[in-house]
Design an enzyme around this catalytic site. Structure first.
Site, PDB file in Angstrom:
ATOM      1  N   LYS A 102       2.239  -3.216   7.416  1.00  0.00           N
ATOM      2  CA  LYS A 102       2.480  -3.425   5.974  1.00  0.00           C
ATOM      3  C   LYS A 102       3.936  -3.079   5.648  1.00  0.00           C
ATOM      4  CE  LYS A 102      -0.066  -4.509   3.148  1.00  0.00           C
ATOM      5  NZ  LYS A 102      -0.511  -5.843   2.651  1.00  0.00           N
ATOM      6  N   THR A 104       0.813  -1.214   0.000  1.00  0.00           N
ATOM      7  CA  THR A 104       0.000   0.000   0.000  1.00  0.00           C
ATOM      8  C   THR A 104       0.854   1.274   0.000  1.00  0.00           C
ATOM      9  OG1 THR A 104      -1.480   1.292   1.436  1.00  0.00           O
ATOM     10  CG2 THR A 104      -0.134  -0.347   2.529  1.00  0.00           C
ATOM     11  N   ASP A 105       0.266   2.343  -0.520  1.00  0.00           N
ATOM     12  CA  ASP A 105       0.954   3.648  -0.471  1.00  0.00           C
ATOM     13  C   ASP A 105       1.139   4.127   0.965  1.00  0.00           C
ATOM     14  OD1 ASP A 105      -1.727   4.293   0.081  1.00  0.00           O
ATOM     15  OD2 ASP A 105      -1.888   5.835  -1.466  1.00  0.00           O
ATOM     16  N   GLU A 106       0.350   3.560   1.901  1.00  0.00           N
ATOM     17  CA  GLU A 106       0.376   4.073   3.279  1.00  0.00           C
ATOM     18  C   GLU A 106       1.722   3.830   3.959  1.00  0.00           C
ATOM     19  OE1 GLU A 106      -3.231   3.590   5.511  1.00  0.00           O
ATOM     20  OE2 GLU A 106      -4.388   3.296   3.688  1.00  0.00           O
ATOM     21  N   TYR A 161      -1.559  -0.116  11.218  1.00  0.00           N
ATOM     22  CA  TYR A 161      -1.765  -0.831   9.942  1.00  0.00           C
ATOM     23  C   TYR A 161      -0.589  -0.611   9.005  1.00  0.00           C
ATOM     24  CZ  TYR A 161      -3.299  -1.442   5.077  1.00  0.00           C
ATOM     25  OH  TYR A 161      -3.361  -1.776   3.741  1.00  0.00           O
TER      26      TYR A 161
END
Ligand code: NAD
Ligand code: TYD
Length: 337
Positions: free
Chosen positions: A155, A126-128, A151
């Protein structure tokens, strides 16, 4: 020989879209290993469950013995890892399942790839993991990892493990990092389906803080096509950003939904901000566009219209996922039903 792909987390929002799409378009077999957490829903795969090229196994990616035995039994030659705890708000309530599945589960998959000498593992991220942006600039593949939520930290941990395995053991793996997805079958704890379903019932739409946080929205179908492109043509050891070239504030997304449903903006309810709330995400997708010739095809106006129609046309799916457990979560998060 055609590929036999172990898809993990294939009963969730993105994994199920990927399986429905790939079984329609490609000559591969898929084994779907899913723990069926609250977010995993076999109904998402009803349309393909009898396809002879599809097998479902109920279990966890943390179960090394099971993962190995599935790979041996079905002659799996590659893995695409969608399995994850995926919701930031839940990670704020309890981070443990996030580390267990996202980090430790990914470690199990990487060890299996090494032990069985599988051809490839594509890890869906994810970009997060990049953290947050100010008003300008975009995330590129070399932006430093700087996660802010439990989260995104989980990741990021999984991405770092993939990178470490590539460099230490020569594990044939690569990573995709995508921006916020929307589309049919998304569990209604995420912004877009939550707002559609609340608006349909004239319930308040809970927008965090000032609603000016920006996300880069991509239709789930575009994301799945990009994953397939990277699976086929990506270079091992590399990271590929995927995004929708579609930056919108949360308030603009919510107003678009209300407009489509002919509902008043007065349904918007600004509530206390999410702790550690990332201000802006935006993906630079030049690498995947230039090297692998992939671009998103959906335009947001069309995609959101189709998505809203899907939620209106599928009341049974919506009611079935909004069970007692969902209502408990909703009450805990928003303090009302
Ligand atoms: P989701 O929560 O809808 O689905 C996750 C699936 O994983 C569920 O079917 C769940 O049952 C399964 N699962 C959870 N723990 C498991 C375990 N231990 N073993 C096996 N299966 C398990 O998530 P999603 O939105 O479909 O996201 C899929 C992947 O894409 C995740 O890795 C997520 O981090 C990533 N991603 C999501 C988005 C997004 O906007 N939704 C954006 C970028 C990347
Ligand atoms: P979400 O769908 O949870 O995705 P992510 O946190 O992974 O980006 O949230 C998208 C944006 O919408 C994010 O800025 C938080 C915001 N949001 C709200 O304002 N209200 C809500 O009820 C939810 C679920 C999200």
């Amino acid at each position: 020989m055609n590929d036999v792909i172990l898809v993990t987390g294939g009963a969730g929002f993105i994994g199920s879209c990927f399986i429905r799409h790939i079984l329609k378009t490609e000559e591969v077999s898929i084994v779907n290993l899913d723990a069926l957490t609250y977010a995993g829903n076999p109904e998402n795969l009803k349309s393909i469950e009898k396809n002879p090229k599809y097998t479902f196994v109920h279990g966890s990616i943390q179960d090394a013995k099971l993962v190995k035995s599935i790979c041996e039994k079905y002659n799996v030659n590659s893995i695409i890892n969608f399995a994850a705890e995926s919701h930031v708000d839940r990670s704020i309530m309890n981070a443990h399942p996030f580390i267990e599945t996202n980090a430790l589960g990914t470690l199990v998959l990487l060890e299996t790839v090494n032990e069985l000498k599988l051809k490839l593992m594509l890890h869906v991220s994810t970009d997060e993991v990049y953290g947050t942006l100010g008003k300008s600039g975009k995330f590129t593949e070399i932006t430093p990892i700087a996660p802010n939520s439990p989260y995104s930290a989980s990741k990021a941990s999984s991405d770092l493990l993939v990178n470490a395995f590539v460099n230490t053991f020569g594990t044939p793996a690569l990573i995709t990092r995508c921006s916020n997805n929307y589309g049919p079958y998304q569990f209604p704890e995420k912004l877009i389906p939550l707002m559609i379903l609340n608006a349909l019932e004239d319930k308040p739409l809970p927008v965090y803080g000032d609603g000016l946080n920006v996300r880069d929205w991509i239709h789930v179908q575009d994301h799945c096509e990009a994953i397939w492109t990277v699976y086929k043509n990506g270079e091992q050891g590399q990271v590929y950003n995927i995004g929708g070239n579609c930056e919108l504030t949360n308030v603009d997304v919510v107003k678009t939904i209300l407009d489509h449903l002919n509902k008043p903006d007065s349904l918007i309810n600004f509530i206390k901000d999410r702790p550690g709330h990332d201000r802006r995400y935006a993906m630079d997708i030049e690498k995947i566009s230039y090297e692998l010739d992939w671009e998103p095809r959906y335009n947001f106006e069309l995609g959101i219209e189709e998505t809203i129609k899907w939620y209106i046309d599928n009341p049974n799916w919506c009611n079935n996922v909004r069970t007692g457990a969902y209502r408990d979560y909703y009450k805990k998060q928003y303090g009302e039903i």
